[in-house]
Design a protein around this motif. Structure first.
Motif, PDB file in Angstrom:
ATOM      1  N   ASN A 122     -40.097  18.599 -62.235  1.00  0.00           N
ATOM      2  CA  ASN A 122     -41.142  17.391 -63.055  1.00  0.00           C
ATOM      3  C   ASN A 122     -40.454  16.528 -62.876  1.00  0.00           C
ATOM      4  N   VAL A 123     -40.110  16.549 -63.127  1.00  0.00           N
ATOM      5  CA  VAL A 123     -39.070  15.091 -63.330  1.00  0.00           C
ATOM      6  C   VAL A 123     -39.250  14.248 -63.023  1.00  0.00           C
ATOM      7  N   GLU A 124     -38.633  14.464 -61.614  1.00  0.00           N
ATOM      8  CA  GLU A 124     -38.521  14.225 -60.330  1.00  0.00           C
ATOM      9  C   GLU A 124     -39.953  13.466 -59.570  1.00  0.00           C
ATOM     10  N   TYR A 125     -40.858  14.914 -60.079  1.00  0.00           N
ATOM     11  CA  TYR A 125     -42.393  14.379 -58.843  1.00  0.00           C
ATOM     12  C   TYR A 125     -42.754  13.230 -60.043  1.00  0.00           C
ATOM     13  N   LEU A 126     -43.063  13.483 -61.495  1.00  0.00           N
ATOM     14  CA  LEU A 126     -43.265  12.373 -62.262  1.00  0.00           C
ATOM     15  C   LEU A 126     -42.597  11.290 -62.145  1.00  0.00           C
ATOM     16  N   GLU A 127     -41.490  10.945 -61.418  1.00  0.00           N
ATOM     17  CA  GLU A 127     -40.356   9.650 -61.241  1.00  0.00           C
ATOM     18  C   GLU A 127     -41.234   9.441 -60.001  1.00  0.00           C
ATOM     19  N   GLU A 128     -41.486   9.741 -59.150  1.00  0.00           N
ATOM     20  CA  GLU A 128     -41.408   9.855 -57.596  1.00  0.00           C
ATOM     21  C   GLU A 128     -42.984   8.825 -57.818  1.00  0.00           C
ATOM     22  N   LEU A 129     -43.856  10.086 -58.733  1.00  0.00           N
ATOM     23  CA  LEU A 129     -45.314   9.391 -58.647  1.00  0.00           C
ATOM     24  C   LEU A 129     -45.921   8.007 -59.089  1.00  0.00           C
ATOM     25  N   LYS A 130     -44.521   7.206 -60.790  1.00  0.00           N
ATOM     26  CA  LYS A 130     -44.562   6.124 -60.341  1.00  0.00           C
ATOM     27  C   LYS A 130     -44.488   5.234 -59.730  1.00  0.00           C
ATOM     28  N   LEU A 131     -43.678   5.681 -58.539  1.00  0.00           N
ATOM     29  CA  LEU A 131     -42.657   4.440 -57.838  1.00  0.00           C
ATOM     30  C   LEU A 131     -43.573   4.260 -57.321  1.00  0.00           C
ATOM     31  N   LYS A 135     -45.091   0.597 -56.345  1.00  0.00           N
ATOM     32  CA  LYS A 135     -45.602   0.590 -54.683  1.00  0.00           C
ATOM     33  C   LYS A 135     -46.597  -0.027 -54.117  1.00  0.00           C
ATOM     34  N   GLU A 136     -47.799   0.462 -54.657  1.00  0.00           N
ATOM     35  CA  GLU A 136     -48.806   0.620 -54.120  1.00  0.00           C
ATOM     36  C   GLU A 136     -50.006   0.217 -54.593  1.00  0.00           C
ATOM     37  N   GLY A 137     -48.856  -0.957 -55.865  1.00  0.00           N
ATOM     38  CA  GLY A 137     -49.731  -2.490 -56.590  1.00  0.00           C
ATOM     39  C   GLY A 137     -50.766  -1.718 -57.423  1.00  0.00           C
ATOM     40  N   VAL A 138     -50.816  -0.245 -57.974  1.00  0.00           N
ATOM     41  CA  VAL A 138     -52.153  -0.058 -58.874  1.00  0.00           C
ATOM     42  C   VAL A 138     -50.897   0.625 -60.153  1.00  0.00           C
ATOM     43  N   SER A 139     -49.925  -0.253 -60.546  1.00  0.00           N
ATOM     44  CA  SER A 139     -49.458   0.751 -61.658  1.00  0.00           C
ATOM     45  C   SER A 139     -50.061   0.189 -62.838  1.00  0.00           C
ATOM     46  N   ASP A 140     -50.880  -0.839 -63.131  1.00  0.00           N
ATOM     47  CA  ASP A 140     -51.772  -0.889 -64.452  1.00  0.00           C
ATOM     48  C   ASP A 140     -52.853  -0.365 -64.459  1.00  0.00           C
TER      49      ASP A 140
END
Length: 265
Positions: A122-131, A135-140
């Motif tokens: 769970n922890v690793e996958y959440l971090e993967e999604l945030k990264l 990368k796709e420039g949609v964090s905001d």
């Protein structure tokens, strides 16, 4: 009167982790509905986090009322000795127990349903999604909400246009039902549980698990809002007729009583 009393059963439900996933929602609903039919219900679990659970499991519950009682221990699964009968009128007067050690299976392997920091995946996958969002420039434009409460979930559902449900070959999935109950069409994979709960182009869209198909369905939902609202109304009616808690409780009560009768015969 005797016949009515004889139909009331003592029921124990065993579930390893009483968190906030679809399976846990089913367990809690089953307990509450069986108790509403007059049965005496207990849920036994090896883990219960008061900060990550359904609200029903936190309520003060009277044993003789129409609600189920939850008894928790974080290291052992307890076996309730029913032979002593009801020991009191409130949940703080607990019946006798016999501890049964069980392996902590939840420390390894995959577990669905909410965000659980105990699970490395769970922890690793959440971090993967945030990264990925970075990368796709949609964090905001993306907000990650983990293990939201029922009130937060209801607020999110009331504000959205539709719900995306992306798991493939999901065993059942409670999310599509929650969404449709909130008048929202669902876009999901054309496999597993959603094929039983979602009516294609009636209460939502069933798609192959590809970006192209999902984006096409999303575009339909966004560009044809009048159709989306119609799908939402159909979705709500579909849940009421086929998957409401009341219907579920009635069927479950009938099954439980029929099994009890077979055993007594």
């Amino acid at each position: 009167m005797e016949k009515k009393e004889s139909s009331k059963l003592k029921i124990a439900i065993v579930h390893p982790d009483l968190g906030i996933g679809g399976a846990e929602r089913l367990v809690v609903d089953a307990a509450m509905e069986l108790a509403s039919h007059g049965h005496y219900v207990r849920i036994f679990t090896s883990h219960h986090d008061r900060n990550r659970c359904f609200e029903e499991t936190l309520s003060d519950v009277v044993l003789y009322s129409c609600l189920a009682t939850v008894l928790i221990d974080v290291t052992c699964l307890y076996d309730w000795n029913y032979r002593n009968g009801r020991s009191g009128s409130c949940k703080h007067q607990t019946p006798p127990f016999r501890p049964l050690p069980i392996p902590r299976l939840l420390r390894t392997g995959r577990k669905n349903g909410g965000y659980d920091r105990r699970l490395r995946e769970n922890v690793e996958y959440l971090e993967e999604l945030k990264l990925l969002a970075q990368k796709e420039g949609v964090s905001d434009q993306v907000e990650f909400i983990t293990s939201c409460s029922t009130s937060e979930r209801n607020t999110l559902l009331s504000q959205c246009l539709c719900v995306l449900y992306t798991p493939t070959d999901e065993h059942f999935g409670i999310v599509p039902l929650e969404a449709m109950a909130a008048y929202k069409p669902v876009i999901a994979c054309n496999s597993g549980g959603p094929t039983e709960t979602i009516k294609h182009e009636v209460t939502g869209y069933l798609c192959d698990p590809s970006p192209e198909e999902f984006s096409a369905a999303m575009l339909k939902t966004h560009s044809r809002t009048h159709i989306s609202r119609k799908l939402g109304r159909e979705a709500r009616q579909h849940v009421i007729e086929s998957f409401s808690t009341k219907v579920f409780g009635q069927h479950l009560n009938q099954y439980v009583l029929s099994v009890a009768r077979l055993k007594s015969d």
